[in-house]
Design an enzyme around this catalytic site. Structure first.
Site: not given
Length: 554
Positions: A219, A225, A281-282, A367, A398, A518
């Site tokens: 954005k 990152e 964002g999510r 979050e 399993h 961060k």
């Protein structure tokens, strides 16, 4: 990030959660029913498995295998009403700024609203803005998919790399994997998120630069990152194409709102796709963040996915709570989290295409509701935000199912399955669905010592082969994993999260918890890279780790 509001003004003044009458009643009720077994509940009500089901928007929910009675359900629904859930839903759909710490509306529902709807933010109808971006995405996707958009050397695009992190990565990755059946197989899609250089190196390992398009999703166009990976991609491209700076505009597009930084990077701002601060964002996979999804499955299928989202939005907005799928799921998770001390919730999709769905839900849920402060700023004195996790069936059977069946923890489970397979191969799908039904039955009813002994098991071995059962689960069935069905599933859990957050009185739409680490990383980076010994002011552990890394790096 916006400056926090000094004095939050929630839409409706609600008493502290533990002071709400329905909450107090649930505390007392939980003690009364704690010892009830699902065997008894089903034996006492032969129609329970038919009665405790809901179907809406093409999704079928069987919630009969939960440790609840009709009184439990009544009290949970009363808790929803007394918590102001209806008012909170209406406030969200009206565009009120219910994200009070950032003074923002919460309108992911606007991303899938039909053109003729009106949703206002500060007096402006945002639906036309959404469709303007959708139309721009459609035009671009069509140009790439039909070969009209070419790279610097005139070759068509064969490889598409989405660079993002968090919601700008997890949503597109999950959607691509989920809808791979509908994707263009002559296009290759990769996703880069981790600042670990291995992520980028492996993503482009077998790609030719002049056939590769990068989508940089940030954005602000400043995310550490994402921009580190974007600059590495830029260097990789220029090296492969001979250093032609003009090639950047043919091989990079941006999903961003920062035109200045986008242009500085070398991307033509005509190829910048925007979104808004009222989309977290999510919650953004159906915005321009989903550009890679549209490139993979095509604009028509992408819009079908949006329609699936919208169908569940409308169901959530209008259905009575006792028939409301997201509300029921949300209330049941509150029941186990706060009254049975369940710390986790397993998401178990019996569909290989949904292998990334649990990871996607981890961010969406944790979050959103991993909070320790209420909307009014008080520290909570109850549990919020269970840990979501899971794997596709039958692989998980399993692996970790042993702990669910015979371990010491209560782990509610959501089983997700589809009536039709996208890849029908002999008995495969019948076997898959048989396992869904068998696992929920085994979890609920288990196997008693008497049943084990009746099988001829030696007495010394009997305790090891007993299944206590009484492990709760929901089963969610849909007809087929289409783009529309994926939209419905995501919206189902988005609104489940909303329901949980409303009950827990937390802000499900900020994420201050990601900031501290961060910020500290930005401080440590120059200390790691300094040519001279830096003066360190961290704790003794962090100082020692930095010194050790610097020494070994040299």
């Amino acid at each position: 990030m916006a400056t926090p509001v000094a004095e939050p003004t929630p839409t409706t003044k609600i008493a502290p959660l533990t002071g709400i009458e329905a909450w107090k009643a649930l505390e007392a009720h939980a003690q009364q029913v704690r010892g009830l077994h699902l065997r008894t509940l089903f034996a006492d009500d032969p129609r329970r498995g038919e009665r405790l089901t809901v179907e809406a928007a093409g999704l079928f929910l069987d919630y009969s295998k939960n440790r609840i009675t009709d009184e439990t359900l009544r009290l949970l629904l009363e808790l929803a009403h007394q918590s102001g859930l209806r008012q909170r839903i209406d406030a969200m759909f009206r565009g009120e700024k219910i994200n009070i710490t950032e003074k923002r509306a919460v309108l992911h529902v606007a991303l899938r609203a039909p053109k003729n709807e009106s949703i206002l933010v500060d007096g402006e109808n945002v639906v036309p803005l959404v469709h303007e971006v959708l139309d721009k995405m459609t035009a671009f996707a069509n140009r790439v998919r039909n070969g009209e958009w070419t790279g610097h050397t005139g070759k068509p695009i064969r490889n598409i790399v989405n660079i993002g992190i968090g919601g700008s990565d997890l949503g597109p990755v999950m959607a691509y994997e989920a809808l791979r059946h509908f994707s263009r197989r002559d296009l290759n899609f990769r996703f880069v998120s981790n600042v670990d250089g291995t992520d980028f190196a492996e993503a482009v390992h077998d790609f030719e630069p002049d056939e590769t398009l990068f989508i940089v999703s940030s954005k602000t166009f400043t995310t550490l990152e994402t921009m580190t990976n974007a600059h590495t991609a830029r260097t990789w491209l220029l090296k492969g194409i001979g250093g032609h700076q003009s090639s950047v505009a043919k091989h990079f597009v941006a999903v961003s709102t920062n035109a200045v930084e986008v242009a500085k990077f070398g991307i033509d701002t005509a190829n910048m796709f925007g979104f808004w601060d009222w989309v977290g964002g999510r919650y953004s996979m159906d915005s321009a963040i989903g550009l890679s999804t549209m490139l993979a499955i095509g604009p028509e299928s992408f819009r079908a996915m949006l329609d699936g989202f919208h169908q569940v939005d409308e169901h959530f907005r209008t259905a009575p709570f006792e028939r409301n799928l997201p509300v029921l799921l949300g209330l049941l998770s509150v029941w186990y989290t706060d009254f049975f001390d369940a710390q986790t919730l397993a998401i178990l999709p019996y569909e290989q295409y949904l292998k990334r769905f649990p990871a996607y839900l981890q961010q969406l849920t944790m979050e959103s509701n991993g909070k320790h402060v209420t909307l009014s700023g008080n520290t909570v004195d109850y549990v919020t935000g269970p840990i979501y996790w899971g794997e596709p069936g039958t692989n998980g059977q399993h692996s970790f199912y042993q702990l669910i069946h015979q371990g010491t923890r209560l782990i509610p489970c959501d089983f997700i399955a589809f009536v039709k397979s996208l890849n029908p191969l002999g008995q495969h799908h019948d076997m898959l669905l048989a396992n869904v039904f068998a696992q929920t039955e085994a979890l609920a009813f288990g196997k008693t010592p008497e049943q084990v002994k009746a099988e001829g098991t030696p007495d010394w071995l009997v305790p090891h082969r007993v299944f206590e059962g009484n492990q709760p689960s929901n089963t969610i069935l849909a007809e087929e994993l289409t783009p529309a069905a994926l939209g419905k599933l995501v919206a189902l859990y988005e609104h489940c999260v909303f329901t949980q957050g409303t009950i827990w009185q937390v802000n499900s739409f900020d994420q201050w918890g990601v900031e501290l680490g961060k910020a500290l990383a930005q401080r440590i980076i120059p200390e790691l890279e300094s040519k001279t010994e830096p003066k360190l002011g961290h704790d003794s552990s962090t100082n020692n780790l930095i010194r050790r890394y610097r020494k070994q790096k040299e």
